[in-house]
Write a protein that holds these residues in place. Structure first.
Motif, short mmCIF file in Angstrom:
data_model
loop_
_atom_site.label_atom_id
_atom_site.label_comp_id
_atom_site.label_asym_id
_atom_site.label_seq_id
_atom_site.Cartn_x
_atom_site.Cartn_y
_atom_site.Cartn_z
N LYS A 82 -6.64 -3.53 -18.67
CA LYS A 82 -7.38 -4.69 -18.17
C LYS A 82 -6.88 -5.97 -18.81
O LYS A 82 -6.65 -6.98 -18.13
CB LYS A 82 -8.88 -4.52 -18.44
N ARG A 139 -4.18 1.33 -10.76
CA ARG A 139 -4.20 1.28 -9.30
C ARG A 139 -5.03 0.10 -8.78
O ARG A 139 -4.63 -0.60 -7.85
CB ARG A 139 -4.77 2.59 -8.76
N LYS A 140 -6.19 -0.14 -9.40
CA LYS A 140 -7.10 -1.16 -8.89
C LYS A 140 -6.59 -2.58 -9.08
O LYS A 140 -7.12 -3.53 -8.48
CB LYS A 140 -8.48 -1.03 -9.55
N TYR A 141 -5.54 -2.76 -9.92
CA TYR A 141 -5.01 -4.11 -10.16
C TYR A 141 -3.82 -4.45 -9.27
O TYR A 141 -3.43 -5.62 -9.18
CB TYR A 141 -4.60 -4.26 -11.62
N THR A 145 1.65 3.15 -9.68
CA THR A 145 0.40 3.00 -10.41
C THR A 145 -0.13 4.35 -10.87
O THR A 145 0.31 5.41 -10.41
CB THR A 145 -0.67 2.31 -9.55
N TYR A 157 0.83 -1.21 0.00
CA TYR A 157 0.00 0.00 0.00
C TYR A 157 0.86 1.26 0.00
O TYR A 157 0.46 2.29 -0.54
CB TYR A 157 -0.94 -0.01 1.21
N ARG A 181 2.14 1.47 -3.72
CA ARG A 181 1.14 1.58 -4.79
C ARG A 181 1.04 2.97 -5.42
O ARG A 181 1.00 3.08 -6.67
CB ARG A 181 -0.23 1.13 -4.28
N LYS A 223 -4.22 6.07 -12.30
CA LYS A 223 -5.65 5.90 -11.98
C LYS A 223 -6.26 4.68 -12.66
O LYS A 223 -7.29 4.17 -12.20
CB LYS A 223 -6.43 7.16 -12.37
#
Length: 442
Positions: A162, A33-35, A28, A21, A24, A30
């Motif tokens: 993705k 970041r979620k991956y 990363t 964390y 990150r 925007k």
């Protein structure tokens, strides 16, 4: 596994996630970041799962053999850090001071295994010599390289965040076999760093010194553990670099005149890399690799009693005969086991992935046409690299494995690149005008 595994693993998971964390925001954007945390999570799950599978399903295996050696190294450290350091710096030579430890280590004179033991021994000092936590450290180290692999692909195609996440992180075989206390965790992680270093230093031409250090360190470590991966990577990577630099010549006339030079130079460098890299190495010398492949394939096939062996045909060990069985070796690496060949749960995962590869490959060829597809691949240097690397490594591991049990581990370095190549082609087919080769800060 011991009681301290249950006790310490949650503690170190908290530490690793805390570090993740903290890192990150630095690694990363925007979109990516979620991956970051999910990608790390599947690596950590893979590390723990690998240990459980080997203990309760296989009843032992290489991962616990590595840990056995690490325990011996840890005992040396407990007696004297000096003795441990001598073992860490040893290259398998006889030394009277450390003999009482080295004589107990079957892999002391096996450099490709001993370097893995050295990594594990270093991590063991950080976690009271706990098997599961050592596996978590291997997974985290591997993750750092794979995240750099992911970021590199995104520099080429920023909109496919993705798709590349699926290709690099979420293929079950890759995050399972590419995590934990095994060679494969290290090699696929260092391969990611090598890919990143090549692109940043030799194509983007940024941070040249830093990139050179990354390339040299990653290449050396891959060479030390699984040289055939470097042997498969180097020729297409060098060719990719020459093609990318040729494309940057703005004058059409000069570019046309320079193109044959770049092609010849790229092929020459690739050939030198393939032949000189392992010259004199009895295991991988280009003059001996055919006979070695024959011996390995026959041995591994005979060792399998679970029905997972495969047959690619008869070959006598010569390079000419290997070329004859080459197409079957590539097919078995990329597209098998077929669903009806599944004999156990591990094979089922591999069969599902192989089926996805078959579907995506055939769909693109069907929609675009065979000749147009080949022309399209030839027009994109990154696709040339991805598919040539995948085919070369598929050929190598397909002729050497002899059974699906070992093949599934040997082939994981090619899987992210092959899948990424398929996603790139798919994206161009869907929205060719929207895709551009823009740099992105990831």
């Amino acid at each position: 596994m011991e009681f301290k595994d249950l006790l310490l693993t949650p503690v170190y998971l908290i530490i690793i996630y805390g570090l993740a964390y903290w890192l990150r925001p630095k690694l990363t954007n925007k979109f990516t970041r979620k991956y970051f945390i999910p990608a790390l999570t599947v690596k950590l799950i893979g590390a723990i799962g690998l240990g459980l599978i080997y203990q309760f399903y296989y009843g032992g295996g290489d991962t616990f053999n590595y840990f056995h050696h690490i325990k011996i190294m840890f005992a040396a450290f407990q007696e004297s850090p000096y003795l441990w350091l001598k073992l860490m710096l040893s290259s398998g030579q006889f030394d009277n001071e450390i003999y009482k430890y080295s004589v107990r280590m079957e892999w002391y004179r096996s450099p490709t295994e001993f370097i893995v033991i050295k990594f594990g021994s270093f991590f063991s000092l950080l976690c009271f010599n706990t098997y599961t936590v050592i596996g978590l450290f291997f997974a985290f180290l591997s993750f750092t390289g794979m995240w750099q692999m992911y970021r590199t692909f995104l520099k080429l195609y920023p909109t496919l965040y993705k798709e590349f996440a699926i290709a690099v992180f979420f293929l079950p075989s890759v995050f399972f076999w590419g995590s934990g206390l095994m060679k494969d965790s290290l090699t696929i992680g260092f391969l990611g760093w090598l890919f990143y270093g090549f692109y940043q230093g030799l194509i983007e031409k940024r941070n040249i010194f830093k990139s050179a250090v990354i390339i040299l360190v990653a290449a050396y470590l891959i060479y030390s553990i699984k040289v055939y991966i470097l042997l498969s990577f180097l020729p297409p990577a060098l060719f990719w670099i020459f093609l990318e630099n040729q494309r940057k010549i703005k004058n059409p006339g000069i570019r046309m005149l320079a193109k044959p030079f770049f092609i010849i130079a790229g092929l020459a460098m690739a050939y030198l890399g393939a032949t000189r890299l392992t010259e004199g190495d009895a295991r991988y010398d280009i003059d001996k690799i055919g006979e070695r492949s024959k011996i390995n394939a026959i041995y591994l096939t005979k060792q399998v009693a679970t029905g997972s062996a495969y047959d690619i045909g008869i070959f006598d060990g010569s390079l000419s005969s290997m070329l004859t069985v080459g197409p079957q070796a590539i097919v078995v690496s990329l597209y098998r086991p077929f669903i009806w060949e599944v004999r156990n749960p591990v094979m089922l995962l591999s069969a599902i992935e192989a089926s996805i590869f078959i579907f995506l490959t055939l769909r693109f060829f069907y929609r675009t046409g065979f000749i147009k597809t080949l022309k399209f691949i030839g027009s994109k240097p990154i696709l040339i690299f991805c598919f040539v690397f995948s085919l070369v490594l598929a050929f190598g591991v397909g002729t050497n494995s002899g059974n699906f049990g070992t093949l599934v581990r040997y082939k994981i370095p090619l899987m992210p690149f092959y899948m990424a190549g398929l996603y790139i082609m798919q994206a161009h087919a869907k929205r060719p005008k929207k895709l551009s080769r823009l740099a992105v800060t990831a």
